[in-house]
Each structure stands twice: as structure tokens, then as C-alpha cells.
Design an enzyme around this catalytic site. Structure first.
Site, PDB file in Angstrom:
ATOM      1  N   ASN A  17       0.857  -1.409  -0.114  1.00  0.00           N
ATOM      2  CA  ASN A  17       0.149  -0.105  -0.108  1.00  0.00           C
ATOM      3  C   ASN A  17       0.761   1.194   0.013  1.00  0.00           C
ATOM      4  OD1 ASN A  17      -1.392   2.202   1.152  1.00  0.00           O
ATOM      5  ND2 ASN A  17      -2.962   0.865   1.716  1.00  0.00           N
ATOM      6  N   HIS A  20       0.944   6.215   1.887  1.00  0.00           N
ATOM      7  CA  HIS A  20       1.751   7.142   2.770  1.00  0.00           C
ATOM      8  C   HIS A  20       3.001   7.689   2.226  1.00  0.00           C
ATOM      9  CE1 HIS A  20      -1.390   6.707   5.834  1.00  0.00           C
ATOM     10  NE2 HIS A  20      -1.164   5.419   5.864  1.00  0.00           N
ATOM     11  N   HIS A  53      -5.816   3.756  -1.642  1.00  0.00           N
ATOM     12  CA  HIS A  53      -6.972   3.972  -1.215  1.00  0.00           C
ATOM     13  C   HIS A  53      -6.955   5.355  -1.735  1.00  0.00           C
ATOM     14  CE1 HIS A  53      -9.493   4.365   2.884  1.00  0.00           C
ATOM     15  NE2 HIS A  53     -10.253   4.515   1.612  1.00  0.00           N
ATOM     16  N   ARG A  55      -9.239   8.052  -0.851  1.00  0.00           N
ATOM     17  CA  ARG A  55     -10.190   8.415   0.313  1.00  0.00           C
ATOM     18  C   ARG A  55     -11.214   9.475  -0.190  1.00  0.00           C
ATOM     19  NH1 ARG A  55      -9.141   6.294   5.881  1.00  0.00           N
ATOM     20  NH2 ARG A  55     -10.788   7.897   6.435  1.00  0.00           N
ATOM     21  N   ARG A  59      -6.966  12.921   1.018  1.00  0.00           N
ATOM     22  CA  ARG A  59      -5.938  13.081   1.980  1.00  0.00           C
ATOM     23  C   ARG A  59      -4.488  12.739   1.531  1.00  0.00           C
ATOM     24  NH1 ARG A  59      -7.628  10.124   7.510  1.00  0.00           N
ATOM     25  NH2 ARG A  59      -9.555  11.123   7.098  1.00  0.00           N
ATOM     26  N   GLU A  80      -8.623   0.628  -2.884  1.00  0.00           N
ATOM     27  CA  GLU A  80      -9.513   0.557  -1.803  1.00  0.00           C
ATOM     28  C   GLU A  80     -10.257   1.798  -2.003  1.00  0.00           C
ATOM     29  OE1 GLU A  80      -6.270  -1.450   1.312  1.00  0.00           O
ATOM     30  OE2 GLU A  80      -6.987   0.649   1.481  1.00  0.00           O
ATOM     31  N   THR A 111      -8.229   3.566   8.339  1.00  0.00           N
ATOM     32  CA  THR A 111      -9.644   2.939   8.641  1.00  0.00           C
ATOM     33  C   THR A 111      -9.531   2.011   9.985  1.00  0.00           C
ATOM     34  OG1 THR A 111      -9.103   2.634   6.391  1.00  0.00           O
ATOM     35  CG2 THR A 111     -10.893   1.118   7.226  1.00  0.00           C
ATOM     36  N   GLU A 161     -11.159  -9.096   3.217  1.00  0.00           N
ATOM     37  CA  GLU A 161      -9.980  -8.879   3.924  1.00  0.00           C
ATOM     38  C   GLU A 161     -10.333  -8.594   5.365  1.00  0.00           C
ATOM     39  OE1 GLU A 161      -7.231  -6.236   2.154  1.00  0.00           O
ATOM     40  OE2 GLU A 161      -6.320  -5.531   3.754  1.00  0.00           O
ATOM     41  N   HIS A 204      -3.821  -4.374   7.623  1.00  0.00           N
ATOM     42  CA  HIS A 204      -3.749  -3.306   8.316  1.00  0.00           C
ATOM     43  C   HIS A 204      -2.943  -3.450   9.775  1.00  0.00           C
ATOM     44  CE1 HIS A 204      -5.232   0.692  10.240  1.00  0.00           C
ATOM     45  NE2 HIS A 204      -5.972   1.105   9.183  1.00  0.00           N
TER      46      HIS A 204
HETATM   47  N1  PXP Z   1      -6.003  -2.958   3.978  1.00  0.00           N
HETATM   48  C1  PXP Z   1      -6.810  -2.199   4.175  1.00  0.00           C
HETATM   49  C2  PXP Z   1      -8.343  -2.612   3.804  1.00  0.00           C
HETATM   50  C3  PXP Z   1      -6.745  -0.722   4.534  1.00  0.00           C
HETATM   51  O1  PXP Z   1      -7.701   0.078   4.794  1.00  0.00           O
HETATM   52  C4  PXP Z   1      -5.303  -0.541   4.916  1.00  0.00           C
HETATM   53  C5  PXP Z   1      -5.107   0.991   5.183  1.00  0.00           C
HETATM   54  O2  PXP Z   1      -5.352   1.946   4.005  1.00  0.00           O
HETATM   55  C6  PXP Z   1      -4.197  -1.114   4.706  1.00  0.00           C
HETATM   56  C7  PXP Z   1      -4.555  -2.695   4.205  1.00  0.00           C
HETATM   57  C8  PXP Z   1      -2.851  -1.272   4.995  1.00  0.00           C
HETATM   58  O3  PXP Z   1      -2.564  -0.935   6.379  1.00  0.00           O
HETATM   59  P1  PXP Z   1      -1.326  -0.283   6.976  1.00  0.00           P
HETATM   60  O4  PXP Z   1      -1.146   1.135   6.007  1.00  0.00           O
HETATM   61  O5  PXP Z   1      -1.532   0.026   8.359  1.00  0.00           O
HETATM   62  O6  PXP Z   1      -0.308  -1.286   6.610  1.00  0.00           O
END
Ligand code: PXP
Length: 257
Positions: A17, A20, A53, A55, A59, A80, A111, A161, A204
Site C-alpha cells: 500500500n 503514505h 486507497h 479516500r 488526503r 480501496e 480505517t 480482507e 492493517h
Molecule cells: N488493507 C486495508 C483494507 C486498509 O484500509 C489499509 C489501510 O489503508 C491497509 C490494508 C494497510 O494498512 P497499513 O497501512 O496499516 O499497513
């Protein structure tokens, strides 16, 4: 939808992901660092997929990032999004490999918790149908509550998930007993969902310290990991950070890398 019983441990995919990287970019408002470059680096370093994602408040990832990711990467994109009409239109325009529906509240930092599929099953079934027709593999981001698994089945989602963030937080806080309880509940849910023929992913809050139990479960087919990997990349680079995660996944799963 039922998966054949097999003794062969299926490979575990790692979805990276890159949200960030965009968070950091947006802090300055310019073009750097570019999440698409991060996706290409993750691809070169052996990721199996890229997760982003979009959003509602934009953001981190913005619409143009999704368009650029679709053009630039060869890996499957896991998009996402909240289950809103606006996001559905965007997904239908781009037709990513996968769409993961997540709950979204503007005031949250990330989330928090899973989607309440049980409370919204009829609407979600109608919402998912055009996405599936467009060729997107739809997944629902849920907690370990059995009602949510039953509802995911009613919706007809091929994938769920599981939100493993609470387990990861409890581990980080040194709350070993509560973490063990949470892991037991997640394990039951993962097995139930798999036995019902749903493909299971987890995500997550996963870090080097928390990846092993999920990687070790043969029922889990994909992990989506962002925040920790991007943070770790600041210190050791994205390729080495990802390689270490893969090494830990392989070790936990009992496969050689
Ligand atoms: N899976 C989903 C569905 C999420 O919403 C997120 C966060 O955007 C992640 C995985 C990744 O989480 P993390 O950034 O905490 O590793």
C-alpha cells in the site's frame, strides 16, 4: 466458489500500500515523493500487487494517482474505496484488478474497524454487482464477527480482507493476553470464511513483529501492508524493507524464498 481441498500451501501474495508516500507528498503540496515511483520500486522489488486507497477527502492518494498507477504498473492494482456512488464511478472508469470496499469516516486517522456488511447487505450486493460485471475482484474489509462473514456470503463477495489492526496494536502495546484472544478470534474467522469458499486476505497495521501468524495460516492468500513498510523504507529503502517482509512471510509459511 468452493476451493478444492489441497495439502499444497498456496503462495501468499504481498500487496504494498503506497498511500503514505502520497501523505508525505501532500504535506508539501508538490509532486515529491511520487507514489507511482514507489509502486514501480515495489514492483521491481517483488511485490505481488499495489494497493491504493482513494479516500473521499483525497488526503493522500488523488484521482490522478489512480490514473497514473493504472498506466504505469504491470502489477494488479487493488483499489480501496468507500462504497459510494462517486467511488463506484471512478472504479468503473478504471476497472482495476481488485476493489476493496472499506468503511470511511472523515474524522478517523486511518480505517478504524471493518465494514458493517450485515447492516447494509442488500445495498452492498447491488453496489458490488456492476463492479464484478466490469471484471473487478471485489473484496470486503471486515472484522472477525461471524455475522459479517455470513453477510459477505449473502453479498456474493469472492474475497474478504480481515482487519487485523487491533491485534497489531495490542502487540505493540505489550498486551500479550488480549492480543492472543484477538488472534484466536481472527483465526476462527479466517478458517470459517475460507471453509465457506471465500478467499481470505488480511491487512492493517502489519509489521515485521506481527506478520508471522497471518503468513503462517494456509487459508490466507494475501497480505496488504502499507504504513510500516513505507516508514521502514525511510531507513533502509523500499526494496530492502520489502525483501525483509517477504523473508519473514516465507519463513512463517514454511516456504523457501
Ligand atoms: N488493507 C486495508 C483494507 C486498509 O484500509 C489499509 C489501510 O489503508 C491497509 C490494508 C494497510 O494498512 P497499513 O497501512 O496499516 O499497513
Amino acid at each position: 466458489m468452493n476451493q478444492p481441498a489441497t495439502d499444497i500451501v498456496q503462495p501468499l501474495r504481498l500487496g504494498v500500500n503506497i498511500d503514505h508516500v502520497a501523505t508525505l507528498r501532500n504535506a508539501r503540496g508538490g509532486a515529491q515523493p511520487d507514489p507511482v515511483r514507489a509502486a514501480l520500486l515495489a514492483q521491481a522489488a517483488g511485490a505481488d500487487g499495489i494497493t491504493a486507497h482513494l479516500r473521499e477527502d483525497r488526503r493522500h492518494i488523488v484521482d490522478d494517482d489512480i490514473a497514473r498507477l493504472m498506466d504505469a504498473i504491470a502489477l494488479p492494482l487493488n483499489f480501496e474505496m468507500a462504497a459510494t456512488e462517486e467511488m463506484q464511478q471512478i472504479a468503473l472508469r478504471h476497472r482495476p484488478h481488485a476493489v476493496c470496499l472499506v468503511p470511511e469516516r472523515r474524522e478517523e486517522r486511518t480505517t478504524e474497524g471493518g465494514l458493517d456488511v450485515a447492516a447494509d447487505a442488500n445495498r452492498l450486493r447491488d453496489f458490488c454487482a456492476p463492479l464484478a460485471d466490469a471484471g473487478c475482484r471485489v473484496s470486503l474489509f471486515i472484522g472477525h464477527d461471524a455475522r459479517q462473514i455470513e453477510a459477505a456470503l449473502r453479498v456474493g463477495a469472492p474475497v474478504v480482507e480481515f482487519h487485523v489492526g487491533r491485534y497489531c496494536d495490542l502487540m505493540a502495546e505489550g498486551e500479550g493476553d488480549a492480543a492472543a484472544e484477538e488472534l484466536a478470534a481472527l483465526t476462527r474467522a479466517i478458517r470459517d470464511a475460507h471453509a465457506a469458499g471465500i478467499e481470505v486476505h488480511c491487512g492493517h497495521g502489519i509489521s515485521y513483529d506481527t506478520v508471522a501468524p497471518f503468513a503462517a495460516m494456509a487459508e490466507v492468500r494475501e497480505l496488504n501492508i502499507g504504513h510500516f513498510l513505507i516508514g521502514e523504507a525511510v531507513f533502509r529503502g523500499l526494496g530492502p524493507a520489502l525483501a525483509e517482509m517477504r523473508r519473514l512471510m516465507d519463513a512463517a509459511r514454511g516456504v523457501s524464498g
